[in-house]
Design an enzyme around this catalytic site. Structure first.
Site, PDB file in Angstrom:
ATOM      1  N   GLU A   1       8.442  15.930  15.957  1.00 31.64           N
ATOM      2  CA  GLU A   1       8.958  15.801  14.592  1.00 31.64           C
ATOM      3  C   GLU A   1       8.179  16.734  13.677  1.00 31.64           C
ATOM      4  O   GLU A   1       6.964  16.665  13.584  1.00 31.64           O
ATOM      5  CB  GLU A   1       8.802  14.356  14.111  1.00 31.64           C
ATOM      6  CG  GLU A   1       9.409  14.135  12.740  1.00 31.64           C
ATOM      7  CD  GLU A   1       9.104  12.756  12.169  1.00 31.64           C
ATOM      8  OE1 GLU A   1       7.922  12.355  12.155  1.00 31.64           O
ATOM      9  OE2 GLU A   1      10.046  12.087  11.714  1.00 31.64           O
TER      10      GLU A   1
ATOM     11  N   LYS B   1       0.876  -1.178   0.000  1.00 30.16           N
ATOM     12  CA  LYS B   1       0.000   0.000   0.000  1.00 30.16           C
ATOM     13  C   LYS B   1       0.905   1.216   0.000  1.00 30.16           C
ATOM     14  O   LYS B   1       1.442   1.615   1.033  1.00 30.16           O
ATOM     15  CB  LYS B   1      -0.890  -0.021   1.239  1.00 30.16           C
ATOM     16  CG  LYS B   1      -2.258   0.570   1.030  1.00 30.16           C
ATOM     17  CD  LYS B   1      -2.334   2.051   0.920  1.00 30.16           C
ATOM     18  CE  LYS B   1      -2.113   2.822   2.180  1.00 30.16           C
ATOM     19  NZ  LYS B   1      -1.824   4.249   1.871  1.00 30.16           N
TER      20      LYS B   1
ATOM     21  N   CYS C   1      13.266  10.738   7.257  1.00 30.64           N
ATOM     22  CA  CYS C   1      13.138  10.314   8.655  1.00 30.64           C
ATOM     23  C   CYS C   1      14.439  10.505   9.410  1.00 30.64           C
ATOM     24  O   CYS C   1      14.450  10.708  10.610  1.00 30.64           O
ATOM     25  CB  CYS C   1      12.714   8.862   8.711  1.00 30.64           C
ATOM     26  SG  CYS C   1      13.882   7.780   7.889  1.00 30.64           S
TER      27      CYS C   1
ATOM     28  N   GLU D   1       9.488   1.116  11.037  1.00 31.24           N
ATOM     29  CA  GLU D   1      10.493   2.171  10.885  1.00 31.24           C
ATOM     30  C   GLU D   1       9.748   3.490  10.981  1.00 31.24           C
ATOM     31  O   GLU D   1       8.989   3.858  10.085  1.00 31.24           O
ATOM     32  CB  GLU D   1      11.223   2.018   9.554  1.00 31.24           C
ATOM     33  CG  GLU D   1      12.001   0.706   9.513  1.00 31.24           C
ATOM     34  CD  GLU D   1      12.903   0.541   8.297  1.00 31.24           C
ATOM     35  OE1 GLU D   1      12.776   1.310   7.341  1.00 31.24           O
ATOM     36  OE2 GLU D   1      13.740  -0.377   8.325  1.00 31.24           O
TER      37      GLU D   1
HETATM   38  N1  NAD Z   1      12.277   5.232  10.316  1.00 34.05           N
HETATM   39  C1  NAD Z   1      12.259   5.251   8.997  1.00 34.05           C
HETATM   40  O1  NAD Z   1      12.971   4.505   8.337  1.00 34.05           O
HETATM   41  C2  NAD Z   1      11.340   6.195   8.266  1.00 34.05           C
HETATM   42  C3  NAD Z   1      11.511   6.379   6.899  1.00 34.05           C
HETATM   43  C4  NAD Z   1      10.688   7.277   6.227  1.00 34.05           C
HETATM   44  C5  NAD Z   1       9.685   7.963   6.901  1.00 34.05           C
HETATM   45  N2  NAD Z   1       9.530   7.774   8.218  1.00 34.05           N
HETATM   46  C6  NAD Z   1       8.480   8.516   8.931  1.00 34.05           C
HETATM   47  O2  NAD Z   1       7.303   8.591   8.138  1.00 34.05           O
HETATM   48  C7  NAD Z   1       6.579   9.774   8.416  1.00 34.05           C
HETATM   49  C8  NAD Z   1       6.205  10.461   7.114  1.00 34.05           C
HETATM   50  O3  NAD Z   1       5.488   9.576   6.314  1.00 34.05           O
HETATM   51  P1  NAD Z   1       3.879   9.580   6.220  1.00 34.05           P
HETATM   52  O4  NAD Z   1       3.347  10.918   6.606  1.00 34.05           O
HETATM   53  O5  NAD Z   1       3.517   8.983   4.920  1.00 34.05           O
HETATM   54  O6  NAD Z   1       3.485   8.567   7.385  1.00 34.05           O
HETATM   55  P2  NAD Z   1       2.020   8.079   7.768  1.00 34.05           P
HETATM   56  O7  NAD Z   1       2.188   7.269   9.000  1.00 34.05           O
HETATM   57  O8  NAD Z   1       1.052   9.189   7.770  1.00 34.05           O
HETATM   58  O9  NAD Z   1       1.584   7.160   6.555  1.00 34.05           O
HETATM   59  C9  NAD Z   1       2.346   6.048   6.148  1.00 34.05           C
HETATM   60  C10 NAD Z   1       1.444   5.038   5.473  1.00 34.05           C
HETATM   61  O10 NAD Z   1       0.549   4.483   6.419  1.00 34.05           O
HETATM   62  C11 NAD Z   1      -0.770   4.516   5.902  1.00 34.05           C
HETATM   63  N3  NAD Z   1      -1.682   4.563   7.043  1.00 34.05           N
HETATM   64  C12 NAD Z   1      -2.073   5.648   7.753  1.00 34.05           C
HETATM   65  N4  NAD Z   1      -2.890   5.261   8.759  1.00 34.05           N
HETATM   66  C13 NAD Z   1      -3.007   3.916   8.697  1.00 34.05           C
HETATM   67  C14 NAD Z   1      -3.712   2.945   9.465  1.00 34.05           C
HETATM   68  N5  NAD Z   1      -4.453   3.286  10.512  1.00 34.05           N
HETATM   69  N6  NAD Z   1      -3.610   1.649   9.098  1.00 34.05           N
HETATM   70  C15 NAD Z   1      -2.845   1.281   8.051  1.00 34.05           C
HETATM   71  N7  NAD Z   1      -2.168   2.158   7.283  1.00 34.05           N
HETATM   72  C16 NAD Z   1      -2.241   3.462   7.601  1.00 34.05           C
HETATM   73  C17 NAD Z   1      -0.767   5.732   5.001  1.00 34.05           C
HETATM   74  O11 NAD Z   1      -1.826   5.681   4.084  1.00 34.05           O
HETATM   75  C18 NAD Z   1       0.601   5.613   4.350  1.00 34.05           C
HETATM   76  O12 NAD Z   1       0.593   4.678   3.292  1.00 34.05           O
HETATM   77  C19 NAD Z   1       7.491  10.594   9.284  1.00 34.05           C
HETATM   78  O13 NAD Z   1       7.089  10.448  10.617  1.00 34.05           O
HETATM   79  C20 NAD Z   1       8.857   9.934   9.098  1.00 34.05           C
HETATM   80  O14 NAD Z   1       9.753  10.114  10.146  1.00 34.05           O
HETATM   81  C21 NAD Z   1      10.321   6.898   8.923  1.00 34.05           C
HETATM   82  O1  2VS Z   2      13.222   8.755   5.268  1.00 29.45           O
HETATM   83  C1  2VS Z   2      13.848   7.809   5.720  1.00 29.45           C
HETATM   84  C2  2VS Z   2      14.944   7.210   5.072  1.00 29.45           C
HETATM   85  C3  2VS Z   2      15.158   5.894   5.239  1.00 29.45           C
HETATM   86  C4  2VS Z   2      16.192   5.251   4.539  1.00 29.45           C
HETATM   87  C5  2VS Z   2      16.255   3.922   4.416  1.00 29.45           C
HETATM   88  O2  2VS Z   2      15.351   3.097   4.883  1.00 29.45           O
HETATM   89  C6  2VS Z   2      17.365   3.311   3.725  1.00 29.45           C
HETATM   90  O3  2VS Z   2      18.294   3.995   3.312  1.00 29.45           O
HETATM   91  O4  2VS Z   2      17.316   2.084   3.574  1.00 29.45           O
END
Ligand code: NAD
Ligand code: 2VS
Length: 486
Positions: free
Chosen positions: A390, A178, A288, A254
């Protein structure tokens, strides 16, 4: 001009859904595509196709056959590099220079590394002396977990999706992906590459939609999904854990970060500025791993602030096709509102705005886009919302510090624990400080320098589990121990 359609990809074929939603270009907020939202029926069909594919040719392939197919997938991404690049840039607004160096090459690399790894990683075996004086041999078999739900964010869409799909498929699983509702294009396009590469139908499925009451929730609450791997916000990670609790379903999470950079007075400041420029502003701050809290040792504080300000003011804001631009818009108007609310909050809290703090001037045609200025603050305490929450925008707060123990404590003073960067030319100090940081990842004199074999993930509220190298294999396989009495 008719609006493009972005479809679900289920059982090797493109399908419409229960309804359509609009996909807008973040540069001008104009709708350029209609996306087919998957309802329960489509998610059920995708999960059923994924289950069936486990019992088909995919499930019977040797590791080498599977790995060869995944190499063809990687080559297929590379062969259609320009299409992937255009799709990713249209969805996100990010500069082509960024996506062509990071997003698309990593999309291909994520398949190659795990295809190679899975052929070479051993499992344990032990020989046991039994009480009757004879022996038994134990060995572990690595078997696919089954159908994996892959829920993705919008910031590095192809990179983060393939970071999970690559190892999941290498281990013999099937997936239901998804993508974020903000970035559906490259996941959909990858379906064509999968077919061309000879990936059997049902192995790779894509369902579009949102979280609650939509495709995301239908996957995470589906009884026939064996594991869920998720990248996104911490709050969403908690909802996904709750959804899987009743099934005792493994999750790999993550999540978010509030990552510190620790800049010591003995750092090579050229390198520290260059690295911090990237860690704060790359991808318009939507990484992230991005730095939102910078701590600088007092003797170089003023100089560092001034040099980062100069760097930020030198960034060129523009559309993906603008060759001079190195900063795009945020992903959406909604996210722009969130980031601008923090810009306001910083002012309300009395921060000194070193630079930015609002929206930039852009040509009239881009006036509706999700643009924000690169922003730097000083002067706030460690307890302020700006230092704790964040923001996920092109901004950071810079604070001075006076000694090593102090900065370790302040760097760790957050509920997140994804990564940190340490800038110093003193190797002993670098190792000493690195070993005290409560983060899954520490970079010394660098940032986002990736070796895909290494454990990647966060501690505290930044996640559960590690992916990368053998750690991905741990999550995407079930180990069965076989004990044979000789
Ligand atoms: N740790 C990492 O590796 C990493 C990497 C990239 C982004 N991030 C984090 O992601 C966030 C930004 O991304 P975002 O805004 O798309 O995140 P988000 O959590 O809003 O959405 C991520 C995904 O989850 C889905 N989703 C939302 N609610 C859901 C539910 N209740 N059940 C199932 N699916 C659901 C969304 O449709 C989307 O596909 C930031 O907090 C960032 O730090 C973390
Ligand atoms: O926004 C987050 C970035 C994550 C990076 C990775 O998961 C990667 O480099 O494998």
């Amino acid at each position: 001009m008719s609006t493009a359609k972005i479809l679900n990809f289920i059982d090797g074929a493109y399908r419409e859904g229960r309804s359509w939603f609009e996909k807008r270009n973040p540069c001008d907020n104009q709708v350029f595509a209609a996306v087919a939202e998957a309802g329960k029926d489509e998610v059920d069909a995708a999960v059923a196709a994924a289950r069936k594919a486990l019992r088909g040719p995919w499930g019977r392939m040797t590791v080498h056959e599977r790995a060869a197919i995944l190499h063809r997938v990687a080559d297929g991404i590379t062969a259609r590099f320009e299409e992937f690049l255009a799709a990713e840039c249209r969805d996100t607004g990010k500069p082509r220079s960024l996506a062509s160096h990071i997003d698309i090459p990593r999309g291909a690399a994520n398949f190659k590394i795990f295809a190679d790894l899975v052929k070479n990683v051993p499992t344990e075996s032990f020989v046991l002396d039994t009480p009757d004086g004879k022996g038994a041999v134990n060995y572990a078999l690595r078997r696919p977990k089954g159908v994996i739900g892959v829920i993705c964010p919008w910031n590095l869409p192809l990179l983060l999706m393939t970071w999970k799909v690559g190892p999941a498929l290498a281990c013999g699983n099937t997936v239901v992906v998804k993508p974020s509702e903000e970035t559906p294009s490259t996941a959909a396009l990858l379906g064509e590459v999968m077919n061309e590469a000879g990936v059997p139908p049902g192995v790779y499925n894509v369902v579009h939609g949102f979280g609650p009451d939509s495709a995301g929730e239908y996957i995470t609450s589906h009884p026939d999904v064996n594991a869920v791997t998720f990248t996104g916000e911490t709050r969403t990670g908690a909802a996904i854990m709750r959804a899987g609790a009743g099934f005792i379903r493994p999750v790999s999470l993550e999540l978010g970060g509030k990552n510190p950079a620790l800049v010591f007075a003995d750092a090579d400041l050229d390198k520290a500025i260059e690295g911090t420029m990237r860690s704060v502003f790359a991808n318009c701050g939507q990484v992230c791993l991005g730095t939102e809290r910078v701590f600088v040792e007092r003797p170089v504080f003023d100089q560092f602030v001034e040099r980062l300000r100069t760097g930020a003011e030198g960034l060129v804001i523009g559309t993906p096709d603008d060759k001079a631009a190195n900063m795009g818009p945020l992903v959406s108007r909604e996210h722009q509102s969130k980031v601008l609310s923090y810009y306001q909050k910083a002012r309300d809290l009395g921060a000194a705005v070193v630079t930015g703090g609002g929206t930039p001037e852009v040509p009239a045609a881009l006036a509706e886009g999700a643009w924000v200025q690169p922003t730097i603050w000083t002067g706030l305490g460690d307890d302020s919302a700006i230092m704790r929450e964040e923001i996920f925008g092109p901004c950071c707060h810079i604070s001075p510090f006076d000694d090593e123990d102090e900065v370790v404590a302040r760097g760790n003073d957050t509920e997140y624990g994804l990564c940190c960067s340490i800038w110093t030319e003193n190797a002993s100090k670098a190792h000493r400080v690195a070993s005290q940081m409560d983060t899954g990842l520490v970079w010394v004199n660098s940032w986002f320098l990736r070796d895909l074999r290494t454990p990647f993930g966060g501690s505290k509220r930044s996640g559960i589990g590690r992916e990368g190298g053998v750690h991905s294999l741990e999550f995407y396989t079930e180990l069965s121990n076989v004990c044979v009495k000789l």
